[in-house]
Design a protein around this motif. Structure first.
Motif, mmCIF file in Angstrom:
data_model
loop_
_atom_site.group_PDB
_atom_site.id
_atom_site.type_symbol
_atom_site.label_atom_id
_atom_site.label_comp_id
_atom_site.label_asym_id
_atom_site.label_seq_id
_atom_site.Cartn_x
_atom_site.Cartn_y
_atom_site.Cartn_z
ATOM 1 N N ALA A 66 -24.464 27.733 -5.529
ATOM 2 C CA ALA A 66 -24.664 28.326 -4.210
ATOM 3 C C ALA A 66 -24.170 29.762 -4.235
ATOM 4 C CB ALA A 66 -23.899 27.531 -3.148
ATOM 5 N N GLY A 67 -24.897 30.624 -3.552
ATOM 6 C CA GLY A 67 -24.554 32.037 -3.563
ATOM 7 C C GLY A 67 -23.308 32.375 -2.774
ATOM 8 N N VAL A 68 -23.011 31.560 -1.764
ATOM 9 C CA VAL A 68 -21.802 31.764 -0.978
ATOM 10 C C VAL A 68 -21.068 30.436 -0.890
ATOM 11 C CG1 VAL A 68 -20.816 32.556 1.210
ATOM 12 C CG2 VAL A 68 -22.987 33.505 0.421
ATOM 13 N N VAL A 69 -19.793 30.458 -1.207
ATOM 14 C CA VAL A 69 -18.970 29.257 -1.057
ATOM 15 C C VAL A 69 -17.861 29.588 -0.070
ATOM 16 C CG1 VAL A 69 -17.442 27.615 -2.194
ATOM 17 C CG2 VAL A 69 -19.478 28.466 -3.396
ATOM 18 N N TRP A 70 -17.852 28.843 1.031
ATOM 19 C CA TRP A 70 -16.771 29.009 1.999
ATOM 20 C C TRP A 70 -15.748 27.900 1.762
ATOM 21 C CZ3 TRP A 70 -21.792 29.784 4.498
ATOM 22 C CH2 TRP A 70 -22.003 31.120 4.872
ATOM 23 N N GLU A 92 -26.365 35.247 -11.330
ATOM 24 C CA GLU A 92 -26.418 35.036 -9.886
ATOM 25 C C GLU A 92 -25.042 35.425 -9.354
ATOM 26 O OE1 GLU A 92 -29.305 33.474 -8.554
ATOM 27 O OE2 GLU A 92 -30.037 33.659 -10.608
ATOM 28 N N THR A 93 -25.027 36.223 -8.306
ATOM 29 C CA THR A 93 -23.738 36.600 -7.735
ATOM 30 C C THR A 93 -23.270 35.508 -6.778
ATOM 31 O OG1 THR A 93 -24.257 38.927 -7.936
ATOM 32 C CG2 THR A 93 -22.519 38.346 -6.392
ATOM 33 N N LYS A 94 -22.089 34.977 -7.077
ATOM 34 C CA LYS A 94 -21.496 33.973 -6.182
ATOM 35 C C LYS A 94 -20.326 34.607 -5.445
ATOM 36 C CE LYS A 94 -20.928 29.583 -7.292
ATOM 37 N NZ LYS A 94 -20.467 28.475 -8.155
ATOM 38 N N THR A 95 -20.309 34.411 -4.146
ATOM 39 C CA THR A 95 -19.230 34.953 -3.316
ATOM 40 C C THR A 95 -18.408 33.801 -2.754
ATOM 41 O OG1 THR A 95 -20.555 36.887 -2.741
ATOM 42 C CG2 THR A 95 -18.719 36.357 -1.281
ATOM 43 N N VAL A 96 -17.115 33.868 -2.929
ATOM 44 C CA VAL A 96 -16.220 32.807 -2.450
ATOM 45 C C VAL A 96 -15.262 33.373 -1.414
ATOM 46 C CG1 VAL A 96 -14.513 31.066 -3.113
ATOM 47 C CG2 VAL A 96 -16.372 31.650 -4.694
ATOM 48 N N TRP A 97 -15.191 32.672 -0.287
ATOM 49 C CA TRP A 97 -14.287 33.055 0.801
ATOM 50 C C TRP A 97 -13.142 32.050 0.888
ATOM 51 C CZ3 TRP A 97 -15.388 36.549 5.134
ATOM 52 C CH2 TRP A 97 -16.635 37.206 5.054
ATOM 53 N N HIS A 98 -11.945 32.530 1.174
ATOM 54 C CA HIS A 98 -10.852 31.629 1.553
ATOM 55 C C HIS A 98 -9.921 32.345 2.519
ATOM 56 C CE1 HIS A 98 -7.477 28.862 1.410
ATOM 57 N NE2 HIS A 98 -8.348 27.979 0.977
ATOM 58 N N GLY A 139 -29.045 33.747 -2.337
ATOM 59 C CA GLY A 139 -29.151 32.401 -2.864
ATOM 60 C C GLY A 139 -29.281 32.241 -4.356
ATOM 61 N N ARG A 164 -36.494 33.757 -11.542
ATOM 62 C CA ARG A 164 -36.183 35.175 -11.675
ATOM 63 C C ARG A 164 -37.001 35.727 -12.838
ATOM 64 N NH1 ARG A 164 -33.984 32.523 -7.888
ATOM 65 N NH2 ARG A 164 -31.780 32.767 -7.424
#
Lengths: 281, 490
Positions: free
Chosen positions: B448-452, A271-277, B467, A251
């Protein structure tokens, strides 16, 4: 009877220690009239690698500290900086700044550190959010530190520019290898002393003095550097940084992208981290 | 005693009656020109190429290949629209344009889905139920941002950048178009879009929809072609912003070409995601997540869960379950509504998959494939898994971009994190466990940019995607997806 002054040796700041360059090289730091103020260390490629390694080792711990804790450590930098204000004023005046201008810059620098200290536990709330996805999921986006950041500090303003590039990088939990202003190395090393006495863990910030032409390409190409703040790089080195960034998709923050006092300067090295649950019984 | 009869562990293999989606809904023209300045034009390059149905190898249409003059015309049209009607339009009117496009996509959703299947090979079930609903939702979501941009990020006063040059891949042709075009338009930019060589048709139908929707000429331009055309778009000096989704190798090339130009850049590149299964996971749900994670869209997914990390204690039991599930996957005609795994997108991609799978066998991993029949014509690859994979194997390191799962084991959460992060990529990750604190502990540590967590391959226009590390930078989706399309400088 006159007393012989005890001069300071200006060395590098790596892993919380102040080593000379392993290369044994130094270069003259010049005052406004061209007089030699001191000889400062001229960092080598090996010094830069050592600094990157120290930074990498410190990264997990600094990022893992609570935001409250990081905020307090950064606030402590402001306290120590204020305490050393006289030294910085003298060093800026040696570079040709007037006393009034020097005093203002030091005061502004202290206040800037305080401003950033307050961001540590707020920027994730401003830059992150819960996302209203169309389904039964909890979905959150949070900013995380990018990692090891190379900082090319601006030549001027010598202190405010240094503080305004180094501190925002620290806020979210990044660690840095800082290439000090080539023409103003003494305030940079004095600032390193401030860091060393402000509870900043060893390795979180590392400061190298020396030739930007020499050091920037090594910094730009280093595969364990995740990002480079090119704010203080002249145009030919900005392009070199961008070329080096290709190898591991670094970057980059280019000169002029964000002011030295902006939460988006913090955001630039996250860094944008997106978490799903899923939600369910 | 259970009230239910115990089920047999042999797979239930019965014949499904064919349930083929009709292709009557879509009319494919023989030839498509370039969509520049609101109209379809013959290419000045004089060059054309064919696009084929990968499930039949039959030619679908001839498509123009944009050369330097064509790309230049497209950029000029985009610039004129930016400085003209689109730039002068009030943000609320721009919003209404994008809303209208969202609605027209919904109206023609089935037509677009069928076209996507014909040109790309993905199963109709997925195009119909995943791609198209997300495409419409993406336009609908970003439409609403167009007149609210000053509320997106506090203290910043954003301005549009100008002309966005966008190069998109073939795995989700229309969805990737939506991810690129919707935020670009909402932010007030104009667009020159280069669809993938093997899947240009849905972008061309989109261009027709944009024209019918009354979008001013030049706001969206579609220049079809191969990699050379993409290069022309990326390197054109009239382009202010470059957005690319594709391989890390091409992404790095683009990064070097953009260096020194001052163009804004976002890259959404490759991945080699770990899907991590703990002993205490809901195993049957996890099996579904693993199958969906790697076989969704034939594994042509940058965030595919291509490395399965299974806690050692449940390895054999879990792998047996996955194998059984593998046997029930229906591979074949993508137009059949019961098809789970469609055609590989191109011969070139099929050869790449075959090469990497051969390397897996040669390097000593154990391969398993169900014994399913494959159609005689077209590009096909059986759902495949490898056990006994070590971290140094190419199939554990390189992105295969196909229906191939590499299975590794771990003993502790620390080892799972270490292995998951042991890749230059950092796009996505999956974690399956019933322990809440462990989910959050793992989520914090995965680069990781997306964690499921206890799910996989979920997407939503409100949810940022993108990412870490060599998987690229910038986010698509959500508020964060606006950042790369605006000038935020104070």
């Amino acid at each position: 009877m006159s007393r012989l002054e005890v001069r300071k040796t200006y060395k590098l700041y790596i892993d919380g220690k102040f080593p000379r360059s392993e290369s044994g090289r130094s270069y003259p730091a010049l005052g406004a009239d061209g007089e030699v103020l001191a000889r400062v260390a001229r960092a080598s490629r090996k010094d830069l690698r050592d600094a990157v390694r120290a930074a990498r080792n410190a990264q997990e711990g600094w990022a893992g500290a609570t935001a409250y804790n990081r905020g307090q450590v950064i606030y402590r930098i402001a306290e120590t900086l204020e305490d050393r204000a006289g030294t910085f004023v003298e060093q800026l005046m040696e570079l040709g700044y007037t006393r009034a201008k020097s005093e203002k810059e030091v005061a502004d620098s202290v206040d800037l550190v305080v401003w950033y200290a307050g961001w540590a536990d707020k920027f994730p709330q401003v830059l992150g959010n819960l996302n209203p996805v169309a389904g039964p999921f909890f979905n959150i986006s949070v900013p995380e530190p990018t990692g090891v950041v190379g900082v090319v500090a601006p030549e001027e303003p010598a202190l405010y520019g240094l503080v305004g590039t180094v501190v925002p990088v620290m806020v979210p939990g990044n660690v840095s290898v800082v290439l000090a202003a080539e023409g103003a190395p003494m305030p940079a090393i004095t600032f390193a002393e401030v860091l060393a006495t402000s509870d900043v863990p060893a390795g979180v910030v590392n400061v190298l003095t020396g030739s930007k032409d020499e050091l920037v390409p090594w910094l730009a190409d280093h595969m364990d550097v995740d990002a480079v703040d090119a704010t203080g790089a002249p145009q030919h080195l900005v392009e070199r940084i961008e070329e080096g960034a290709v190898h591991n998709v670094k970057r980059t923050l280019l000169p002029g992208e964000w002011s030295l006092r902006s939460p988006y300067r913090i955001a630039a090295f996250t860094e944008t981290k997106t978490v799903w649950h899923p939600k369910g019984r | 005693m259970s009230r239910f009869p115990t089920t047999t562990h042999t797979p239930l293999l019965w014949e499904y009656a064919p349930s083929r989606e009709s292709t009557d809904i879509v009319e494919i023209e023989d030839r498509y020109g370039l969509f520049i300045d609101g109209e379809f034009r013959e290419p000045k390059s004089g060059k054309w190429f064919d696009t084929v149905n990968p499930a039949t190898e039959e030619k679908l249409a001839t498509v123009a290949e944009a050369g330097p003059k064509d790309v230049d015309d497209a950029v000029k049209a985009a610039r004129a629209a930016f400085e003209g009607p689109w730039g002068r339009m009030s943000p609320s009117e721009r919003a209404k344009h994008v809303f209208r496009i969202a609605r027209m996509i919904q109206e023609r959703s089935r037509e677009l889905a069928v076209l996507e299947v014909l040109d790309g090979g993905k199963p109709i079930k997925e195009a119909r139920d995943v791609d198209l609903p997300l495409v419409a939702a993406h336009f609908f979501y970003y439409a609403g941002w167009a007149d609210k941009l000053e509320y997106a990020f506090p203290g910043a006063k954003p301005k549009p950048l100008g002309v966005a040059g966008q190069v998109i891949p073939w795995n989700f042709p229309l969805l990737m178009l939506a991810w690129k075009v919707a935020p670009a338009l909402a932010a007030g930019n104009t667009v020159v879009l280069k669809p993938a060589e093997t899947t240009p048709l849905s972008a061309l139908l989109f261009a027709q929809i944009a024209a019918e929707a009354g979008l001013p000429p030049g706001v969206v331009n579609v220049v079809t072609g191969a990699g050379e055309t993409g290069q022309l778009v990326v390197t054109h000096p009239g382009v202010d912003k470059v957005a690319f989704t594709g391989s890390t190798a091409v992404g790095k090339l683009i990064r070097s070409q953009v260096a020194g130009t001052g163009k804004k850049l976002t890259l959404e590149l490759g991945g080699k995601a770990a899907n991590i299964i703990f002993e205490d996971a809901p195993l049957d749900q996890a099996v579904e997540g693993v199958i969906n994670g790697i076989f969704f869209n034939q594994g042509h997914v940058c965030c595919a869960g291509s490395r399965l990390l299974v806690e050692e204690s449940i390895h054999d039991r879990f792998v047996d379950k996955v194998k059984r599930r593998l046997q029930t996957l229906r591979v074949g005609d993508p137009l059949d509504k019961n098809t789970d795994v469609g055609a590989i997108n191109s011969r070139q991609q099929l050869e790449k998959i075959e090469e990497l799978v051969e390397s897996g066998v040669a390097e000593g991993a154990e391969m398993y494939q169900p014994d399913c029949p494959l159609p005689a014509k077209g590009f096909w690859f059986r759902p495949t898994l490898f056990t006994g994979v070590s971290q140094s194997h190419r199939i554990a390191q390189e992105e295969i971009f196909g229906p191939v799962l590499s299975i590794l084991t771990f003993r502790t959460p620390e080892e799972a994190v270490e292995k998951a992060n042991n890749t230059p990529y950092g796009l996505s990750a999956g974690v399956w466990t019933s322990k809440g604190s462990r989910i959050l502990w793992m989520a914090d540590r995965m680069k990781a940019g997306v964690v499921w967590a206890n799910t996989y391959n979920k997407f939503d226009p409100t949810s940022p995607f993108g990412g870490y590390k060599e998987s690229g930078f910038g986010r698509e989706g959500g508020r964060h997806g606006l950042l790369p399309y605006l000038d935020w400088s104070e």
